[in-house]
Each structure stands twice: as C-alpha cells, then as structure tokens.
Design a protein around this motif. Structure first.
Motif, PDB file in Angstrom:
ATOM      1  N   ALA A 131       0.990  -1.171  -0.111  1.00  0.00           N
ATOM      2  CA  ALA A 131       0.062   0.210   0.062  1.00  0.00           C
ATOM      3  C   ALA A 131       0.674   1.319   0.010  1.00  0.00           C
ATOM      4  O   ALA A 131       0.538   2.214  -0.972  1.00  0.00           O
ATOM      5  CB  ALA A 131      -0.902   0.016   1.195  1.00  0.00           C
ATOM      6  N   VAL A 132       1.898   1.479   0.902  1.00  0.00           N
ATOM      7  CA  VAL A 132       2.374   2.565   0.926  1.00  0.00           C
ATOM      8  C   VAL A 132       3.378   3.061  -0.139  1.00  0.00           C
ATOM      9  O   VAL A 132       3.047   4.206  -0.795  1.00  0.00           O
ATOM     10  CB  VAL A 132       3.559   2.638   2.400  1.00  0.00           C
ATOM     11  CG1 VAL A 132       4.333   3.982   2.234  1.00  0.00           C
ATOM     12  CG2 VAL A 132       2.703   2.465   3.807  1.00  0.00           C
ATOM     13  N   PRO A 133       4.069   2.112  -0.755  1.00  0.00           N
ATOM     14  CA  PRO A 133       4.776   2.534  -2.127  1.00  0.00           C
ATOM     15  C   PRO A 133       3.759   2.732  -3.272  1.00  0.00           C
ATOM     16  O   PRO A 133       3.815   3.832  -4.041  1.00  0.00           O
ATOM     17  CB  PRO A 133       5.576   1.236  -2.699  1.00  0.00           C
ATOM     18  CG  PRO A 133       5.725   0.472  -1.198  1.00  0.00           C
ATOM     19  CD  PRO A 133       4.548   0.670  -0.362  1.00  0.00           C
ATOM     20  N   VAL A 135       0.644   4.060  -2.694  1.00  0.00           N
ATOM     21  CA  VAL A 135       0.018   5.599  -2.688  1.00  0.00           C
ATOM     22  C   VAL A 135       1.156   6.743  -2.833  1.00  0.00           C
ATOM     23  O   VAL A 135       0.761   7.547  -3.323  1.00  0.00           O
ATOM     24  CB  VAL A 135      -0.302   5.315  -1.033  1.00  0.00           C
ATOM     25  CG1 VAL A 135      -0.579   7.021  -0.753  1.00  0.00           C
ATOM     26  CG2 VAL A 135      -1.552   4.757  -0.885  1.00  0.00           C
ATOM     27  N   LEU A 136       2.378   6.225  -2.397  1.00  0.00           N
ATOM     28  CA  LEU A 136       3.445   7.302  -2.694  1.00  0.00           C
ATOM     29  C   LEU A 136       3.484   7.444  -4.326  1.00  0.00           C
ATOM     30  O   LEU A 136       3.486   8.569  -4.667  1.00  0.00           O
ATOM     31  CB  LEU A 136       4.781   6.492  -2.086  1.00  0.00           C
ATOM     32  CG  LEU A 136       5.879   7.826  -2.349  1.00  0.00           C
ATOM     33  CD1 LEU A 136       5.644   8.702  -1.658  1.00  0.00           C
ATOM     34  CD2 LEU A 136       7.245   7.049  -1.785  1.00  0.00           C
TER      35      LEU A 136
END
Lengths: 190, 247
Positions: A131-133, A135-136
């Motif tokens: 998720a984090v990569p 979203v980034l």
C-alpha cells in the motif's frame, strides 16, 4: 456471477474501505463549504481519497495471512478474477463518486474521472502489491508530477488532468495499467 | 541503538525512494523551470527575487515527509506471511525494550539523515540557480539557509509524529502530500479564518519564504516558533501514546 458476489462481499466487509469513503466524502463536504461556490475545486484535493480507495481494495489481499492465495484457490482463473475485481470496484466506487460530484455540483465527467482514478490505483497496486509504495507513486503522479508538468503545453495532454475535465489521458492510462496488471497477475506467483 | 535504527531505515526501499526523490526533484525543477523563470526575471514578473532558488526547494520536502513516515510505519508491517498480527515492532521491542530510548534513537537517526539530505539539496539547488540565473539571485544569507534546514527537519518530525499517532503510513502520506504540493487546503482555510495562518505548513514555509501573497503579516521567528510548537505538541502526544499502547 459467483465471482462478482464474492468480490463484492470482500469489498463491502473491509472496514478500511468504508472509513476511507466516509472520510473522503466528509472532507469533500468540508472543502465545498470552505470554497463557498460550486465547482470541482474540492475534488482536486479529495480525489486522493479515491486513489487510496483503489489501493486499499487491492493491498488488503496481500497483507500477512496471504488472503490472495485463498482467493486464487477459490477462483483459479486469473483473468476472470481481474475482471470481477474491476467490475465490482467500479460498481462500489460509482455511488461514492456520484455523491461527491453531487456535493460539489459538477457534471457526470467528474464521476467518470473519480471512478477511473480508483481503477487506475487498483491496477497499479496489483503490480506493486504494497500500500505505502503504491500510494506514494500515485500521489506523486497526481499531486507532484501533474502540477509540475502542467506548465508545459506539449506534456499537458499526457497528464491525468483535473476532476473538472475528463480528457482522454486518464482512460488511456487506466486501460494501460489494467493491461499491465493483467499481465502481472497471469505470470507472477501469488 | 542509533546504528541499529540507521541500518533499519536504510534497509527500507521506500526510504530510499524518499531520499532519492527528495534529492533529485528540486534540482530537476530548477532545470525544467529555467526558461520560464528567466523570462519572468527579464520582464519583471517574478514575484519576489529574494525567493529565487528558495521556491524550488519546496518540492524536495517529499523526502523528509516520506522518511518521517516510513521510519515508523515500517515497524507496523507484519514480519511474515505465516504470522499475521506479529509486526516488526515486536522484534524491535524485544531487542530494545525501553520505549523512550528507542524513540530517542529513531528521532536522532531521522534528524541526522534529513539534515544531511537538506544540506546536499540546498547546496545543489542554490549552486544551480546561481549558475543558471547568475546575478538575479541575491547573495545567500546563512541564517535564512539555516531556517530552510530547520524547516526540513521539522517537517520530517511532523510526519513522524503523525505516523506515531495513527500507526499507519497511508494516512500521513496522503494528508501531507495533498496538503503540501498544491494550492494547499490550509491556504483555502486562510480565506475562511485568520487562525489558519498558524497551521504548521503555512507558518513553517514563512520561516524562509519572503515574498508572499498573504495578507497576514508574520515574522520568520514567530513562524518558526509556531511550527516548532506544533511539532513538539504532536511529538509529545505520539511519544505518550507509544509509551502507553500495546505494540
């Protein structure tokens, strides 16, 4: 049909998705009040919520516990699975996008823009899985690269654009990301 | 402890994305915008020449933002496929049970890495601006450059504190990116109430940006203190929660 029902059930029962949708609509309403006049301006910010929605819908299956492997055990044919995911996600996003558009008093193109944003995010997350990569990357394209490159006339047609006007770039990007996601889903181990 | 935290941070691919994006984007922006900036300088439409070079540093703030988020959010990623519910934080706390010391080590590493990054970036951007636009750029004021570095560190600590509170990387990343790299939400709110001038991002940037389109006067010192107060308050809350909550 059972594919669709299963995918819809999974989307519906994810608390993070409901929370994201709720927060997105609440902040849209707040910004609409702050802006003081109808228009797509609040959505240029809160499209981030639609982006997160697409990411979470996919990344939830790749968290620890490996739900995705269970999914594949039940529905082994990967392309029908992808189609079912895309259809249910679009169906789930449409009403949220419609409410957001209603709050801001914009036309149907905005609904298309927001729904396609969610689908694009989902396709990107199928490839990245985390998720984090994801979203980034997506926020980077929408909120950093977009405004940065908009000053250049020849590049503008290639950017996802604003929620106010749905050009051809976003549908093409979404379709391309969908094809890449399909290729990854077919070839890669779960 | 500090070394361990540094090695952990530099082992995260997303942290490297933050480091590299933060270092590359500002010089790249200077290069891309060079023709339009030159035209604006020539016909006198550049808003305030005192900000030449400083304006382009803003986009690099993505770096400290991402670093502040991942140094905490990485602790909450599950350790393995077969152990859902067990996160890296469990291993970390087994090795370093004293939570405040752990936070101190994390904070030290974050400040050191972001400080180093901001020094490299501001040197690169200011040199590049000097080369491209020459005399139009005012001489660099060391105190003002110092406030840029402080702002970068404060922003990293700000996103770090928020992540400590929400224990999730997506929320701070979304909030902060959407709010910093656009006509920000905070800026919209300044139209509604003057109190919005004391929001961290609006106040913080005014530590080093001079020419502004704000109606509300604020000195760099007040701006810096406002931003610091926000960071200290959120950090205190984050630390307190980290101390009290189960891993």
């Amino acid at each position: 049909m059972s594919y669709l029902r299963a995918e819809l059930l999974k989307l519906w029962t994810l608390p993070s998705l409901r929370l994201t949708a709720l927060l997105t609509l609440a902040s849209t309403a707040l910004l609409r009040w702050a802006a003081g006049e109808p228009g797509a301006l609040p959505l240029t910010y809160t499209r981030a919520g639609f982006l997160v929605l697409g990411v979470l819908a996919v990344s939830a299956e790749h968290e620890a516990g490996g739900q995705f492997r269970t999914t594949l055990l039940a529905m082994p044919r990967r392309l029908p699975l992808l189609t079912a995911k895309a259809v249910t996600l679009a169906a789930a996003t449409l009403p949220i996008a419609a409410i957001a558009s209603l709050i801001c008093g914009t036309d149907a193109a905005t609904i298309g823009y927001l729904t396609l944003t969610t689908l694009l995010s989902a396709a990107v997350t199928i490839v990245l899985r985390q998720a984090v990569p994801a979203v980034l990357l997506l926020l980077g394209v929408y909120f950093i690269a977009g405004p940065l490159l908009r000053a250049h006339e020849d590049l503008r047609a290639w950017l996802p654009g604003d929620p106010g006007q749905l050009g051809t770039a976003l549908p093409v990007w979404t379709l391309a990301a969908g094809v890449v996601a399909a290729a990854f889903l077919r070839r890669r181990d779960a | 402890m500090v070394i361990a935290e540094l090695r952990k941070l530099l082992g995260i691919p997303t942290a490297w994305a933050g480091l590299i994006l933060g270092m590359l984007l500002p010089p790249l922006t200077v290069l891309i915008n060079a023709p339009s900036t030159r035209r604006a300088i020539e016909d006198g439409s550049y808003p305030n020449l005192a900000d030449l070079g400083m304006n382009d540093l803003g986009i690099g703030l993505l770096g400290p933002l991402v670093l502040g988020v991942v140094i905490v959010s990485s602790e909450y990623t599950p350790t393995g496929e077969h152990s859902p519910g067990v996160t890296q934080l469990h291993a970390t706390l087994t090795a370093m049970p004293h939570r405040m010391r752990l936070l101190a080590a994390k904070t030290t590493v974050l400040i050191a890495v972001v400080l180093l990054q901001s020094i490299v970036v501001s040197a690169a951007v200011l040199t590049l601006t000097r080369v491209l636009h020459g005399d139009a750029m005012p001489p660099v004021d060391p105190i003002r450059l110092g406030t840029v570095l402080i702002y970068w560190v404060l922003l990293a600590l700000f996103s770090y504190a928020i992540t400590l509170i929400v224990r999730n990387g997506i929320v701070p990343l979304t909030l902060l990116i959407v709010n910093s790299f656009f006509v920000s939400v905070s800026y919209l709110l300044t139209k509604v109430t003057d109190l919005a001038y004391y929001l961290p991002d609006i106040a913080g940037a005014r530590m080093f940006i001079r020419g502004d389109n704000f109606d509300y006067a604020m000195s760099p010192l007040v701006a810096g203190l406002t931003m610091t107060a926000w960071v200290v308050a959120l950090l205190a809350l984050g630390a307190w929660l980290f101390q009290r909550r189960d891993a």
